[in-house]
Design a protein around this motif. Structure first.
Motif, PDB file in Angstrom:
ATOM      1  N   THR A  65       6.942 -81.617  92.036  1.00 19.87           N
ATOM      2  CA  THR A  65       7.086 -83.064  91.819  1.00 19.87           C
ATOM      3  C   THR A  65       8.277 -83.394  90.901  1.00 19.87           C
ATOM      4  OG1 THR A  65       5.478 -82.815  90.050  1.00 19.87           O
ATOM      5  CG2 THR A  65       4.668 -83.660  92.169  1.00 19.87           C
ATOM      6  N   GLU A  66       8.738 -82.425  90.136  1.00 18.58           N
ATOM      7  CA  GLU A  66       9.828 -82.693  89.184  1.00 18.58           C
ATOM      8  C   GLU A  66      11.175 -82.161  89.659  1.00 18.58           C
ATOM      9  OE1 GLU A  66       8.812 -81.398  85.216  1.00 18.58           O
ATOM     10  OE2 GLU A  66       6.838 -82.318  85.337  1.00 18.58           O
ATOM     11  N   LYS A  67      11.163 -81.407  90.755  1.00 21.26           N
ATOM     12  CA  LYS A  67      12.430 -80.789  91.213  1.00 21.26           C
ATOM     13  C   LYS A  67      13.509 -81.844  91.476  1.00 21.26           C
ATOM     14  CE  LYS A  67      11.286 -76.245  93.130  1.00 21.26           C
ATOM     15  NZ  LYS A  67       9.983 -75.882  92.603  1.00 21.26           N
ATOM     16  N   GLY A  68      13.115 -82.917  92.165  1.00 22.20           N
ATOM     17  CA  GLY A  68      14.083 -83.971  92.492  1.00 22.20           C
ATOM     18  C   GLY A  68      14.655 -84.631  91.251  1.00 22.20           C
ATOM     19  N   ILE A  71      17.134 -82.263  89.653  1.00 16.45           N
ATOM     20  CA  ILE A  71      18.390 -82.226  90.427  1.00 16.45           C
ATOM     21  C   ILE A  71      19.221 -83.474  90.104  1.00 16.45           C
ATOM     22  CG2 ILE A  71      19.402 -82.360  92.755  1.00 16.45           C
ATOM     23  CD1 ILE A  71      16.989 -80.668  93.722  1.00 16.45           C
ATOM     24  N   ALA A  72      18.560 -84.629  90.046  1.00 18.03           N
ATOM     25  CA  ALA A  72      19.282 -85.876  89.737  1.00 18.03           C
ATOM     26  C   ALA A  72      19.917 -85.802  88.356  1.00 18.03           C
ATOM     27  CB  ALA A  72      18.321 -87.054  89.824  1.00 18.03           C
ATOM     28  N   LYS A  77      25.009 -84.891  85.031  1.00 17.32           N
ATOM     29  CA  LYS A  77      25.692 -84.250  83.889  1.00 17.32           C
ATOM     30  C   LYS A  77      26.770 -83.257  84.324  1.00 17.32           C
ATOM     31  CE  LYS A  77      23.207 -86.253  80.790  1.00 17.32           C
ATOM     32  NZ  LYS A  77      23.855 -87.287  79.985  1.00 17.32           N
ATOM     33  N   PHE A  78      26.567 -82.636  85.486  1.00 15.18           N
ATOM     34  CA  PHE A  78      27.475 -81.560  85.897  1.00 15.18           C
ATOM     35  C   PHE A  78      28.013 -81.785  87.307  1.00 15.18           C
ATOM     36  CE2 PHE A  78      24.217 -79.814  83.064  1.00 15.18           C
ATOM     37  CZ  PHE A  78      25.018 -79.330  82.043  1.00 15.18           C
ATOM     38  N   ILE A  79      29.178 -81.203  87.545  1.00 13.28           N
ATOM     39  CA  ILE A  79      29.719 -81.171  88.908  1.00 13.28           C
ATOM     40  C   ILE A  79      29.011 -80.008  89.610  1.00 13.28           C
ATOM     41  CG2 ILE A  79      31.795 -80.790  90.287  1.00 13.28           C
ATOM     42  CD1 ILE A  79      33.350 -81.744  87.698  1.00 13.28           C
TER      43      ILE A  79
ATOM     44  N   ASN B 241      13.380 -83.239  79.774  1.00 11.74           N
ATOM     45  CA  ASN B 241      12.425 -84.256  80.230  1.00 11.74           C
ATOM     46  C   ASN B 241      12.379 -84.353  81.754  1.00 11.74           C
ATOM     47  OD1 ASN B 241      11.714 -84.905  77.637  1.00 11.74           O
ATOM     48  ND2 ASN B 241      13.244 -86.526  77.437  1.00 11.74           N
ATOM     49  N   ALA B 242      13.496 -83.989  82.379  1.00  8.55           N
ATOM     50  CA  ALA B 242      13.552 -84.070  83.845  1.00  8.55           C
ATOM     51  C   ALA B 242      12.879 -82.869  84.509  1.00  8.55           C
ATOM     52  CB  ALA B 242      15.003 -84.174  84.304  1.00  8.55           C
ATOM     53  N   GLY B 243      12.541 -81.854  83.727  1.00  9.95           N
ATOM     54  CA  GLY B 243      11.841 -80.716  84.337  1.00  9.95           C
ATOM     55  C   GLY B 243      12.269 -79.358  83.818  1.00  9.95           C
TER      56      GLY B 243
END
Lengths: 170, 262
Positions: A65-68, A71-72, A77-79, B241-243
């Motif tokens: 549930t937190e993977k997306g 990734i966002a 923050k990074f290329i 916080n994002a995972g």
């Protein structure tokens, strides 16, 4: 500067001491060094590359549930260059160059080499001039294409930063 | 066909062979625009029925005699182009020559296509075959040997955006001597790019590379982002916080990485 980083850099930088008592001292040091690196890259206004191959490693223990969300956050923050056809060609060259490296710096396991080759090649294909990893063999591989660095042990530009990180003041 | 008008270059000591071809071409294009009444902002090309042409050239073909100030080198280069175009082999040395010739060959192929003819370059007073012949498919033939296509990421600084006929974006890319002139997918994207002039962007799109050198020959921007690390402490907090904090439950991350890569 366009700098590529290994996935481990972010794991070290986000490491929380209390949760990992067994390997505490090792990761505490790596945590400080990884944070020093991120501060250095931020201060130098570097563009930081985290190849998608490295992202897949970072996602492994993350709940579905937190993977997306992660990734966002990473792409914000990074290329995040993917392993494209140019990277594939560079990786093939790296494979063959690896065979000519001295035996003591060659990888023992082909599958480890495969992942590292893909990460290094993706970063270089996207324009990285520098690569940061704490893994000596990964750095030796990256050196075939660009400047490769270990995590910094101090910050020459800010003599107080390391102590501030250690004391939790930053 | 009787000439409608003449375009003259007039000046003291002016000799035709001292005038650069580019000047002749530019001047004739400009006069053609004036003669056709074309508004360059409204009409991208001069309509065929309003174009001008050269007369008093040999009928059955259009022959333009050229003089080079370095004739030996010019003949050698042009002969080499002929060899490159006629070669079917995959010899590395030839590829380098073809790369340099790629854009002019593309232009000449376009000319050949637009006038429904072919362009021949021959030695003057020489009965042998032309040094080279370029038809409408010449570029297509050599590009299939030299060019590769694929989706990729290009990092660079936006220096110019827009265009009257095609939507374009000029980017300054690190490690590349000349600016990269990119096509852009859609007007909305052009407008968005225009809001980021002189800023670094990470463009994703489809590239055409020159084989071996991996130099980008063409790039079409499909989208772009501007990732920023920002304050490292905030960045780490945001990622946790994002995972990323899921790694807290891994007792020895290095060991897991080793395992993952096996």
């Amino acid at each position: 500067m366009i700098a590529g980083i290994d996935s481990m850099v972010l794991v070290y930088a986000g490491w929380v001491p209390s949760k990992n008592p067994k390997h505490s001292s090792k990761y505490q040091e790596l945590n400080v060094r990884a944070q020093l690196l991120l501060h250095k890259l931020f201060r130098e206004k570097a563009l930081v590359l985290l190849p998608t191959v490295a992202i897949s490693e970072l996602l492994v223990p993350v709940p579905k549930t937190e993977k997306g969300t992660l990734i966002a956050a990473l792409t914000e923050k990074f290329i995040c260059p993917s392993f494209d056809v140019k990277a594939a060609a560079i990786a093939a060259d790296l494979w063959s160059q690896h065979r000519n490296m001295p035996k003591d710096v060659q990888y023992d396991k082909r599958h480890v080499l495969r992942a590292d080759v893909m990460i290094v090649a993706s970063a270089y294909a996207a324009g990285a001039s520098d690569f940061y990893s704490h893994d000596q063999k990964c750095r030796d591989l990256a050196k075939l294409l660009m400047k490769a660095h270990d995590l910094p042990t101090d910050d020459p530009g800010d003599m107080f930063l390391k102590n501030d990180i250690l004391s939790g003041d930053v | 066909m009787l000439p409608t008008f003449e375009v003259r270059f007039v000046g003291p000591g002016l000799a035709p062979e001292r005038i650069p071809l580019r000047a002749v071409s530019d001047a004739l294009s400009a006069v053609q625009d004036l003669a056709s009444g074309r508004d360059p902002y409204e009409t991208p090309h001069v309509p065929l029925d309003k174009g001008i042409g050269l007369v008093k050239v040999r009928r059955g073909s259009a022959v333009y005699s050229c003089v080079s100030r370095a004739p030996d080198e010019a003949i050698s280069n042009l002969s080499h182009v002929g060899l490159l175009l006629s070669s079917t082999g995959d010899h590395g040395g030839e590829e380098d020559g073809l790369v340099a010739a790629l854009r002019p060959v593309e232009s000449l192929s376009d000319v050949a296509r637009s006038i429904g003819s072919r362009v021949e370059v021959s030695l003057v007073n020489h009965d042998g075959p032309p040094l080279f012949v370029i038809d409408k498919d010449a570029f297509q033939r050599i590009s299939s040997r030299l060019l590769m296509h694929g989706d990729t990421t290009v990092i660079g600084r936006v220096e110019r955006v827009g265009g009257a006929t095609n939507m374009r974006c000029m980017m300054r890319v690190p490690g590349r001597r000349r600016a990269l002139h990119c096509d852009v997918k859609g007007n909305d994207l052009v407008r968005r790019l225009g809001q980021h002039l002189y800023e670094q962007i990470v463009a994703t799109g489809t590239a055409t590379w020159i084989h071996r050198s991996w130099r980008i020959y063409r790039f079409k921007i499909r989208d772009f982002t501007q990732p920023k690390l920002g304050d490292p402490i905030e960045a780490i907090e945001r990622l946790r916080n994002a995972g990323l904090k899921a790694w807290d439950h891994i007792p020895d991350p290095d060991a897991l990485f080793q395992e993952l890569r096996q």
